[in-house]
Design an enzyme around this catalytic site. Structure first.
Site, PDB file in Angstrom:
ATOM      1  N   SER A  67       0.796  -1.237   0.000  1.00  0.00           N
ATOM      2  CA  SER A  67       0.000   0.000   0.000  1.00  0.00           C
ATOM      3  C   SER A  67       0.823   1.278   0.000  1.00  0.00           C
ATOM      4  CB  SER A  67      -0.960   0.013   1.189  1.00  0.00           C
ATOM      5  OG  SER A  67      -2.005  -0.881   0.952  1.00  0.00           O
ATOM      6  N   LYS A  70       0.251   3.385  -2.958  1.00  0.00           N
ATOM      7  CA  LYS A  70      -0.926   4.261  -3.109  1.00  0.00           C
ATOM      8  C   LYS A  70      -0.549   5.744  -3.097  1.00  0.00           C
ATOM      9  CE  LYS A  70      -3.886   0.792  -0.862  1.00  0.00           C
ATOM     10  NZ  LYS A  70      -4.528   0.416   0.424  1.00  0.00           N
ATOM     11  N   TYR A 194      -4.289  -2.981  -9.872  1.00  0.00           N
ATOM     12  CA  TYR A 194      -3.990  -2.638  -8.470  1.00  0.00           C
ATOM     13  C   TYR A 194      -3.100  -3.707  -7.814  1.00  0.00           C
ATOM     14  CZ  TYR A 194      -5.012  -2.359  -3.443  1.00  0.00           C
ATOM     15  OH  TYR A 194      -4.903  -2.326  -2.079  1.00  0.00           O
ATOM     16  N   TYR A 242      -4.561   4.008   8.096  1.00  0.00           N
ATOM     17  CA  TYR A 242      -5.914   3.446   8.311  1.00  0.00           C
ATOM     18  C   TYR A 242      -6.428   3.797   9.701  1.00  0.00           C
ATOM     19  CZ  TYR A 242      -3.670   0.967   4.554  1.00  0.00           C
ATOM     20  OH  TYR A 242      -2.956   0.675   3.427  1.00  0.00           O
ATOM     21  N   VAL A 260       1.261  -3.572   3.872  1.00  0.00           N
ATOM     22  CA  VAL A 260       1.278  -4.838   4.613  1.00  0.00           C
ATOM     23  C   VAL A 260       2.538  -5.663   4.352  1.00  0.00           C
ATOM     24  CG1 VAL A 260      -1.206  -5.115   4.990  1.00  0.00           C
ATOM     25  CG2 VAL A 260      -0.156  -6.016   2.894  1.00  0.00           C
TER      26      VAL A 260
END
Ligand code: GLN
Length: 307
Positions: A67, A70, A194, A242, A260
């Site tokens: 991630s 992103k 993705y 998050y 992760v």
């Protein structure tokens, strides 16, 4: 000893402390390829505004950025679409897990922010519109290579395939958004793109180098304008971890984005781009020792944006 010598001593001390840490968190196992990685790894790299890049630990071992990608796709999407992107994704912390489905239903298929999975899928979908996945992935790699000043950055196809085979939640998110007309490409195409973007591998040193445009490094405005860099940093601070974003801001005091794979990119505006890698995760899916290491770094350097 000069300032850089001091910083190297701080990094070496943190590296030694992390080698001894009793609680290393748990390696992600919902993507089978990631479950094979040992929790013993640790690396940290700091690129400073004056052009130095200092490291400790296994800073030249590649890992799955997941991630953290992103941040880079958001920069690319804002470059292509500008503020129009914000009609499809919000800018508020979600307070929920990165792969949560529940909020999407009550909020009509508009994800809270570009860093939770649903929001990142929208960002990737926006870049993909009218193009082929391989062109988008080529652009992502070009952006990363230029930002890092290093061409040796690639996608690990086994990791992408591993996530593709088990990515039911992401497909569910994509289909749900398609039902709300907030996905413009077929869900499997957007998800496939993705998964490959998440499967980019970089070393900790390369990641810190690639983050330099976010600290406002001299000459970086060529990649992304200062106004946009400010906004990306704001989103990293509020949403980059998050449902652990508040805790990260409290402990570390820097904008950051986790993955992760155990990587974190954190930015000390005007001062440094920091990358850390330790695969064991805490309950929110953020690197346990990575967070601790950056917390110790900001305490030692006074780099928290909150003074
Ligand atoms: N590829 C991962 C997923 O979609 C990325 C999640 C993460 O790094 N937090 O589940």
């Amino acid at each position: 000893m000069g300032a850089l010598g001091d910083l190297q001593a701080v990094l070496d001390r943190i590296g030694a402390e992390m080698a001894e840490a009793p609680d290393r968190g748990r390696v992600a196992d919902y993507i089978p390829e990631l479950a094979r990685v040992s929790d013993r790894h640790f690396a940290m790299a700091v690129c400073t505004a004056d052009g130095a890049c200092l490291t400790t630990g296994e800073a030249d071992t590649a890992f799955s950025i997941q991630s953290v990608s992103k941040v880079f796709t958001l920069a690319i999407a804002l470059g292509r679409l500008g503020d129009q992107l914000w009609t499809r994704v919000g800018r508020e912390p979600s307070g929920l897990a990165f792969n949560s489905v529940v909020q999407l239903e009550s909020e009509n298929g508009i994800p809270r922010n570009p860093f939770i999975n649903a929001g990142a899928l929208v960002v990737t979908d926006a870049i993909l519109q009218g193009r082929r996945p391989r062109d988008v992935l080529g652009e992502v790699l070009r952006f990363l290579r230029e930002a890092a000043g290093d061409d040796d950055i690639h996608i690990n196809k086994a990791v992408a395939a591993s996530e593709q085979a088990t990515g039911h939640r992401n497909l569910a998110l994509a289909h749900f958004m398609a039902a709300h007309d907030n996905l413009k490409n077929p869900p499997d195409l957007t998800c496939g793109t993705y998964f490959h973007q998440c499967a980019v591998e970089m070393t900790t040193r390369q990641l810190a180098m690639a983050g330099r445009f976010l600290m406002g490094a001299p000459g970086a405005a060529r990649l992304v304008s200062p106004a946009r860099v400010r906004r990306i940093n704001a989103l990293m601070m509020t949403c980059g971890h998050y449902d652990g974003s508040g805790e990260f801001a409290y402990r570390v005091g820097l904008p950051g984005k986790s993955g992760v794979g155990g990587g974190i990119l954190a930015i000390a505006p005007g001062r440094a781009s920091i990358a850390v890698w330790s695969p064991g995760l805490n309950a929110q899916g953020n690197s346990q020792l990575g967070t601790l290491a950056i917390e110790r770094l900001t305490r030692a350097t006074g780099w928290s944006v909150f003074g």
